[in-house]
Design a protein around this motif. Structure first.
Motif, PDB file in Angstrom:
ATOM      1  N   UNK A  32       0.834  -1.205   0.000  1.00 25.35           N
ATOM      2  CA  UNK A  32       0.000   0.000   0.000  1.00 25.35           C
ATOM      3  C   UNK A  32       0.867   1.253   0.000  1.00 25.35           C
ATOM      4  N   UNK A  33       1.947   1.228   0.773  1.00 24.69           N
ATOM      5  CA  UNK A  33       2.867   2.365   0.786  1.00 24.69           C
ATOM      6  C   UNK A  33       3.462   2.589  -0.597  1.00 24.69           C
ATOM      7  N   UNK A  34       3.872   1.505  -1.252  1.00 23.44           N
ATOM      8  CA  UNK A  34       4.436   1.618  -2.594  1.00 23.44           C
ATOM      9  C   UNK A  34       3.395   2.149  -3.583  1.00 23.44           C
ATOM     10  N   UNK A  35       2.168   1.638  -3.491  1.00 26.32           N
ATOM     11  CA  UNK A  35       1.115   2.026  -4.437  1.00 26.32           C
ATOM     12  C   UNK A  35       0.781   3.503  -4.343  1.00 26.32           C
ATOM     13  N   UNK A  36       0.920   4.071  -3.140  1.00 26.75           N
ATOM     14  CA  UNK A  36       0.533   5.457  -2.914  1.00 26.75           C
ATOM     15  C   UNK A  36       1.722   6.403  -2.864  1.00 26.75           C
TER      16      UNK A  36
ATOM     17  N   UNK B 186       3.507   7.703  -5.129  1.00 31.09           N
ATOM     18  CA  UNK B 186       3.682   8.653  -6.218  1.00 31.09           C
ATOM     19  C   UNK B 186       4.694   8.185  -7.232  1.00 31.09           C
ATOM     20  N   UNK B 187       5.424   7.124  -6.910  1.00 31.45           N
ATOM     21  CA  UNK B 187       6.392   6.538  -7.836  1.00 31.45           C
ATOM     22  C   UNK B 187       5.796   5.354  -8.592  1.00 31.45           C
ATOM     23  N   UNK B 188       4.537   5.030  -8.311  1.00 35.70           N
ATOM     24  CA  UNK B 188       3.840   3.939  -8.996  1.00 35.70           C
ATOM     25  C   UNK B 188       2.489   4.444  -9.470  1.00 35.70           C
ATOM     26  N   UNK B 189       1.978   3.829 -10.534  1.00 38.32           N
ATOM     27  CA  UNK B 189       0.650   4.209 -11.010  1.00 38.32           C
ATOM     28  C   UNK B 189      -0.453   3.701 -10.092  1.00 38.32           C
ATOM     29  N   UNK B 190      -0.152   2.689  -9.287  1.00 36.99           N
ATOM     30  CA  UNK B 190      -1.140   2.145  -8.369  1.00 36.99           C
ATOM     31  C   UNK B 190      -0.714   0.781  -7.886  1.00 36.99           C
ATOM     32  N   UNK B 191      -1.678   0.016  -7.374  1.00 37.50           N
ATOM     33  CA  UNK B 191      -1.363  -1.313  -6.876  1.00 37.50           C
ATOM     34  C   UNK B 191      -2.611  -2.040  -6.432  1.00 37.50           C
ATOM     35  N   UNK B 192      -2.440  -3.279  -6.011  1.00 37.81           N
ATOM     36  CA  UNK B 192      -3.527  -4.073  -5.447  1.00 37.81           C
ATOM     37  C   UNK B 192      -3.227  -4.284  -3.971  1.00 37.81           C
ATOM     38  N   UNK B 193      -4.180  -3.879  -3.124  1.00 37.13           N
ATOM     39  CA  UNK B 193      -3.977  -3.946  -1.680  1.00 37.13           C
ATOM     40  C   UNK B 193      -5.249  -4.481  -1.023  1.00 37.13           C
ATOM     41  N   UNK B 194      -5.248  -4.540   0.298  1.00 37.37           N
ATOM     42  CA  UNK B 194      -6.404  -5.016   1.056  1.00 37.37           C
ATOM     43  C   UNK B 194      -7.485  -3.942   1.147  1.00 37.37           C
TER      44      UNK B 194
END
Length: 261
Positions: free
Chosen positions: A181-185, A187-195
């Motif tokens: 979740x930290x990685x997804x948010x 700003x260096x990633x377009x997004x992610x899958x989290x809980x």
């Protein structure tokens, strides 16, 4: 209410009365190994437990697979709250727990994108597929599917969508779902899958947007908890408290349901 929980609730009430007014020595504070998707919900529940009973617990958050390995190596946890019940079944089969524990929640996964991302969070992951095909996804975060159940389910959902192989080269893998979740948010990633439970936390919601991924796109996240061998009275009281209305209200607020709900 399951019979096992009822008996534990009775024991917990007795334990609470016995310990009330005595204080709680530092050495009597049990450590709970909890899946990272519980970070916000369980912190609130532990505070409510302290307020209601005067007893305290310490919380350790991480990936379910890593905790299962640590328990086998002798880590002094008294309760294990896993994101996937298969890990508890294996521990019980090998004699690390007195019973098979209790189902405490069904988890869900979401696609989460930070504010300002060009990626749109949609349940069918269509925006992700389009941007991936156009070469516009540079980083996308998921938990480690080798030992984190939420990472395993993220991989299954991406396989269902048919984009796992293409997405794999740009994946940023978190040690657990909280780190993902930290990685997804970041700003260096377009997004992610989290809980889903993390996405519902005000601290997270303020930083982005999310959409629930269809639950039939992956195996169920059947989350189970268990008392470990040698668990003391405080741990047993907290275990029973997880079925109290105060705790269930908090779990509901973070998107955790039970099959009968």
């Amino acid at each position: 209410m399951p019979l096992a929980i009822t008996r534990r609730a009775l024991f917990a009430a007795t334990a609470a009365l016995a310990l009330a007014g005595q204080g709680q020595a530092q050495g009597d504070i049990p450590v709970i190994a909890a899946a990272s998707d519980l970070q916000f919900a369980l912190t609130e529940i532990a505070a409510a437990f302290r307020a209601d009973t005067g007893m305290d617990v310490r919380l350790a958050f991480g990936s379910t697979g890593n905790f299962a390995r640590q328990i086998r190596e002798g880590a002094p946890f008294q309760i294990f709250m896993a994101a996937d019940e298969s890990f508890i079944a294996a521990l019980h089969a090998d004699g690390f727990t007195p019973d098979a524990g209790d189902l405490y929640a069904l988890g869900r996964i979401v696609i989460m994108v930070p504010t300002g991302s060009a990626l749109t969070p949609d349940p069918a992951l269509d925006s992700l597929a389009r941007m991936l095909a156009a070469g516009q996804i540079t980083r996308f975060a998921i938990p480690n599917p080798d030992h984190a159940p939420y990472g395993m389910r993220a991989r299954e959902a991406l396989i269902t969508k048919g984009i796992w192989d293409d997405l794999h080269p740009v994946l940023v893998v978190g040690e657990n779902v909280s780190q993902a979740a930290q990685f997804a948010l970041s700003g260096n990633a377009e997004g992610g899958i989290i809980a889903y439970s993390l996405a519902l936390a005000p601290e997270v919601t303020a930083r982005g947007n999310f959409a629930l991924i269809p639950e039939d796109w992956h195996e169920p996240l059947r989350q189970r908890m268990v008392l470990l061998n040698g668990a003391g009275q405080v741990a047993q009281a907290f275990y029973a408290y997880m079925n109290a209305r105060a705790a269930r209200d908090i779990m509901d607020r973070y998107g955790f349901t039970l099959p009968q709900e």
